[in-house]
Scaffold this motif. Structure first.
Motif, PDB file in Angstrom:
ATOM      1  N   ILE A 107      25.170  23.289  89.919  1.00  0.00           N
ATOM      2  CA  ILE A 107      25.752  22.573  88.787  1.00  0.00           C
ATOM      3  C   ILE A 107      24.749  21.506  88.340  1.00  0.00           C
ATOM      4  N   GLU A 108      24.218  21.671  87.133  1.00  0.00           N
ATOM      5  CA  GLU A 108      23.245  20.693  86.621  1.00  0.00           C
ATOM      6  C   GLU A 108      23.964  19.649  85.762  1.00  0.00           C
ATOM      7  N   LEU A 109      23.847  18.378  86.165  1.00  0.00           N
ATOM      8  CA  LEU A 109      24.448  17.267  85.399  1.00  0.00           C
ATOM      9  C   LEU A 109      23.499  16.924  84.257  1.00  0.00           C
ATOM     10  N   LYS A 110      23.949  17.123  83.023  1.00  0.00           N
ATOM     11  CA  LYS A 110      23.069  16.920  81.864  1.00  0.00           C
ATOM     12  C   LYS A 110      23.174  15.486  81.320  1.00  0.00           C
ATOM     13  N   SER A 111      23.040  14.525  82.216  1.00  0.00           N
ATOM     14  CA  SER A 111      23.191  13.122  81.779  1.00  0.00           C
ATOM     15  C   SER A 111      21.851  12.431  81.554  1.00  0.00           C
ATOM     16  N   ASP A 112      20.783  13.219  81.404  1.00  0.00           N
ATOM     17  CA  ASP A 112      19.462  12.605  81.207  1.00  0.00           C
ATOM     18  C   ASP A 112      19.240  12.130  79.776  1.00  0.00           C
ATOM     19  N   ILE A 113      19.963  12.649  78.794  1.00  0.00           N
ATOM     20  CA  ILE A 113      19.809  12.198  77.407  1.00  0.00           C
ATOM     21  C   ILE A 113      20.935  11.205  77.085  1.00  0.00           C
ATOM     22  N   PHE A 114      22.177  11.656  77.182  1.00  0.00           N
ATOM     23  CA  PHE A 114      23.331  10.759  77.040  1.00  0.00           C
ATOM     24  C   PHE A 114      23.874  10.491  78.451  1.00  0.00           C
ATOM     25  N   PRO A 115      24.190   9.233  78.779  1.00  0.00           N
ATOM     26  CA  PRO A 115      24.546   8.934  80.176  1.00  0.00           C
ATOM     27  C   PRO A 115      25.877   9.533  80.675  1.00  0.00           C
ATOM     28  N   TYR A 116      26.787   9.913  79.799  1.00  0.00           N
ATOM     29  CA  TYR A 116      28.070  10.531  80.207  1.00  0.00           C
ATOM     30  C   TYR A 116      28.705   9.804  81.390  1.00  0.00           C
ATOM     31  N   GLU A 117      29.191   8.605  81.138  1.00  0.00           N
ATOM     32  CA  GLU A 117      29.854   7.794  82.168  1.00  0.00           C
ATOM     33  C   GLU A 117      30.923   8.596  82.906  1.00  0.00           C
ATOM     34  N   GLY A 118      30.844   8.654  84.224  1.00  0.00           N
ATOM     35  CA  GLY A 118      31.884   9.321  85.025  1.00  0.00           C
ATOM     36  C   GLY A 118      31.659  10.813  85.223  1.00  0.00           C
ATOM     37  N   LEU A 119      30.574  11.354  84.693  1.00  0.00           N
ATOM     38  CA  LEU A 119      30.322  12.802  84.810  1.00  0.00           C
ATOM     39  C   LEU A 119      30.271  13.256  86.278  1.00  0.00           C
ATOM     40  N   GLY A 120      29.483  12.547  87.083  1.00  0.00           N
ATOM     41  CA  GLY A 120      29.322  12.944  88.493  1.00  0.00           C
ATOM     42  C   GLY A 120      30.646  12.953  89.228  1.00  0.00           C
ATOM     43  N   ASN A 121      31.458  11.920  89.028  1.00  0.00           N
ATOM     44  CA  ASN A 121      32.746  11.840  89.735  1.00  0.00           C
ATOM     45  C   ASN A 121      33.684  12.961  89.328  1.00  0.00           C
ATOM     46  N   LYS A 122      33.674  13.294  88.043  1.00  0.00           N
ATOM     47  CA  LYS A 122      34.543  14.383  87.574  1.00  0.00           C
ATOM     48  C   LYS A 122      34.099  15.721  88.162  1.00  0.00           C
ATOM     49  N   VAL A 123      32.786  15.924  88.226  1.00  0.00           N
ATOM     50  CA  VAL A 123      32.264  17.168  88.800  1.00  0.00           C
ATOM     51  C   VAL A 123      32.623  17.239  90.287  1.00  0.00           C
ATOM     52  N   LEU A 124      32.485  16.110  90.970  1.00  0.00           N
ATOM     53  CA  LEU A 124      32.826  16.054  92.396  1.00  0.00           C
ATOM     54  C   LEU A 124      34.298  16.426  92.606  1.00  0.00           C
ATOM     55  N   HIS A 125      35.168  15.881  91.769  1.00  0.00           N
ATOM     56  CA  HIS A 125      36.598  16.168  91.866  1.00  0.00           C
ATOM     57  C   HIS A 125      36.857  17.680  91.725  1.00  0.00           C
ATOM     58  N   GLU A 126      36.169  18.292  90.781  1.00  0.00           N
ATOM     59  CA  GLU A 126      36.320  19.730  90.520  1.00  0.00           C
ATOM     60  C   GLU A 126      35.863  20.556  91.734  1.00  0.00           C
ATOM     61  N   ILE A 127      34.716  20.160  92.294  1.00  0.00           N
ATOM     62  CA  ILE A 127      34.159  20.867  93.458  1.00  0.00           C
ATOM     63  C   ILE A 127      35.150  20.769  94.631  1.00  0.00           C
ATOM     64  N   GLU A 128      35.654  19.556  94.870  1.00  0.00           N
ATOM     65  CA  GLU A 128      36.564  19.339  96.007  1.00  0.00           C
ATOM     66  C   GLU A 128      37.878  20.064  95.796  1.00  0.00           C
ATOM     67  N   SER A 129      38.388  20.053  94.559  1.00  0.00           N
ATOM     68  CA  SER A 129      39.704  20.663  94.355  1.00  0.00           C
ATOM     69  C   SER A 129      39.621  22.185  94.527  1.00  0.00           C
ATOM     70  N   LEU A 130      38.447  22.759  94.342  1.00  0.00           N
ATOM     71  CA  LEU A 130      38.302  24.209  94.552  1.00  0.00           C
ATOM     72  C   LEU A 130      37.830  24.549  95.959  1.00  0.00           C
ATOM     73  N   GLY A 131      37.467  23.522  96.734  1.00  0.00           N
ATOM     74  CA  GLY A 131      37.036  23.759  98.118  1.00  0.00           C
ATOM     75  C   GLY A 131      35.735  24.541  98.218  1.00  0.00           C
ATOM     76  N   ILE A 132      34.779  24.250  97.318  1.00  0.00           N
ATOM     77  CA  ILE A 132      33.530  25.021  97.317  1.00  0.00           C
ATOM     78  C   ILE A 132      32.304  24.151  97.660  1.00  0.00           C
ATOM     79  N   ALA A 133      32.565  22.988  98.271  1.00  0.00           N
ATOM     80  CA  ALA A 133      31.476  22.027  98.528  1.00  0.00           C
ATOM     81  C   ALA A 133      30.328  22.628  99.345  1.00  0.00           C
TER      82      ALA A 133
END
Ligand code: G3P
Ligand code: MG
Length: 241
Positions: A107-133
């Protein structure tokens, strides 16, 4: 050397669409790569560019459009009329395609141009809720985001993306800290890659579409490649390597 389907099977399907991911999910390859942005209403969507201009019938930046607005456009016909009406997928929808497969997911976080506040945490939540860490690697050109992500989730593999020729890439990755380096093909052919491999770095290279390049990287001892043509590379490298 392992194979990741870059933006899904994007040489033969419109990149980062469910069609491209379903095609990749059918292949006996190691993994798949996808790019994540945040919509105006805070939803995680899978698309490469900051703007939807190149790969849809609409215009504008993802960050300025709601998911419903983004969904009103077609993300397949720019590639071929055969894929008309492909939509922009959410991260959840893409991960669902790989729910019952064993593919590793980058999963590539595309926050290098626009910072997208909270992107990492939301992605983490998605990964954990699917149990694919245990079968995810989170990468970014935004190394601040990688540092933050690793702090929140030390158990999940993270990787630094770079287009640059670095000095002491191994030491830099340890400093962040990151578990792997994802390097642009021209930079990967330089001294930095051999040195980092010797010191023990995990190195994956993008975007490798020519057999000669794959061969050269294989000889150096690179761990994996990202390719738009996973089937072609499978014929050369073999499945499930
Ligand atoms: O993650 C590897 C590769 O996807 C990085 O570059 O621009 O294709 O997202 P890009
Ligand atoms: Mg990418």
């Amino acid at each position: 050397m392992k194979i990741y389907a870059h933006r899904g099977s994007s040489g033969t399907h419109p990149e980062n669409t469910i069609a491209a991911f379903k095609a990749a999910a059918k292949l006996p390859i190691f993994g798949v790569e996808l790019d994540v942005h945040l919509t105006k209403d805070g939803e995680l969507v899978v698309i490469h560019d900051e703007s939807i201009d190149r790969t849809s019938t609409g215009t504008g930046n993802v960050k300025d459009l709601s998911l419903a607005e983004l969904r009103s456009y077609d993300y397949g016909s720019w590639f071929s009329s055969e894929f008309a009406n492909e939509s922009i997928p959410t991260l959840k929808e893409v991960l669902h395609v790989f729910k019952d497969t064993s593919h590793h997911i980058n999963i590539e976080l595309k926050s290098d141009i626009f910072p997208y506040e909270g992107l990492g945490n939301k992605v983490l939540h998605e990964i954990e809720s699917l149990g694919i860490a245990d079968r995810v690697v989170v990468s970014s050109f935004d190394h601040e985001a990688i540092r933050e992500f690793k702090k929140s989730a030390p158990h999940i593999e993270v990787a630094l993306l770079t287009m640059e020729v670095l000095v002491d890439a191994y030491d830099y990755a340890r400093f962040i800290p990151a578990d792997a380096l994802h390097i642009f093909l021209p930079a990967a052919m330089r001294k930095m890659t051999k040195e980092a491999l010797l010191k023990g770095s995990i190195i994956r290279v993008f975007t490798v579409n020519e057999i000669e390049h794959a061969q050269a990287l294989h000889e150096i001892g690179v761990h994996a490649i990202f390719t738009d043509y996973p089937e072609k590379m499978m014929d050369f490298i073999g499945p499930h390597n």
